[in-house]
Design an enzyme around this catalytic site. Sequence first.
Site, PDB file in Angstrom:
ATOM      1  N   ASP A   1      36.201  45.777  -9.228  1.00 59.66           N
ATOM      2  CA  ASP A   1      37.575  44.833  -9.770  1.00 59.66           C
ATOM      3  C   ASP A   1      38.268  45.530 -10.718  1.00 59.66           C
ATOM      4  O   ASP A   1      37.720  45.732 -12.120  1.00 59.66           O
ATOM      5  CB  ASP A   1      36.854  43.540 -10.332  1.00 59.66           C
ATOM      6  CG  ASP A   1      37.707  42.435 -10.848  1.00 59.66           C
ATOM      7  OD1 ASP A   1      38.978  42.854 -10.673  1.00 59.66           O
ATOM      8  OD2 ASP A   1      37.394  41.317 -10.998  1.00 59.66           O
TER       9      ASP A   1
ATOM     10  N   HIS B   1      37.573  42.177  -7.048  1.00 62.89           N
ATOM     11  CA  HIS B   1      38.086  40.763  -7.488  1.00 62.89           C
ATOM     12  C   HIS B   1      38.070  39.754  -6.213  1.00 62.89           C
ATOM     13  O   HIS B   1      38.348  40.172  -4.994  1.00 62.89           O
ATOM     14  CB  HIS B   1      39.378  40.814  -8.048  1.00 62.89           C
ATOM     15  CG  HIS B   1      39.424  39.721  -8.935  1.00 62.89           C
ATOM     16  ND1 HIS B   1      39.145  39.414 -10.097  1.00 62.89           N
ATOM     17  CD2 HIS B   1      40.597  38.595  -8.656  1.00 62.89           C
ATOM     18  CE1 HIS B   1      39.608  38.283 -10.624  1.00 62.89           C
ATOM     19  NE2 HIS B   1      40.459  37.763  -9.741  1.00 62.89           N
TER      20      HIS B   1
END
Length: 220
Positions: free
Chosen positions: A162, A189
């Site tokens: 992420d 993410h």
Amino acid sequence: MAHWIDLDTPAGPVRAWRADPGGIPLGGVVVLQEIFGVNEHIRAVAERFAQAGYVALAPALFDPVERGVELAYAKDDYARGVELRNALGFDRASDIVGAAAHLLQSEGLRTGAVGFCWGGTLAFLGNTRHGLPAVSYYGSRTVPFLDEALRAPMLFHFGRRDASIPPEAIEQHRRALPNAPIHLYDADHAFNRDIGDHFEPASAALAWTRTLDFLADALK
């Protein structure tokens, strides 16, 4: 059974998607959206918590700014979500979280919060400001609030890939909150969102199991 209800909050009236379990509830969960509104995905998450035995309430956080927001995941939708998030602000959003929790608590339910992305940070604030046991999925804007003390158990899920939450940000969480479990997944993410390219089924399944275990313990 799931349906919209009206919720009175210090930020004004908002709608909330409510999903009830079939039997005696294990507790209540405030489900906190990403920046895309209480769209089909977030409603499905709330209903999944109901299937697990919880009364789930997902407040439409953008209602004080614009009612009925349901965005998709294209570039323009993201930009609009950022505008709405910034217009609402964290304090008003946190007030809505507190009002949603109060409704569930008024029904005698021990209540926690689970949030995703922006909602992950709001789940953290639900803990520090409203005393809610909370689970934060990839809360990307929590670092500025890490000086706020936890008031209940807290759990974090992050993806190693992420880019919006770099390793140094995760390390800041560890230093500030040494007693809060932090789980890292081989994921990007939004790995829990089963729409789009970021979905990681194995990571999402493991995080879900850990979330239910956490809630079972924290709300018992």
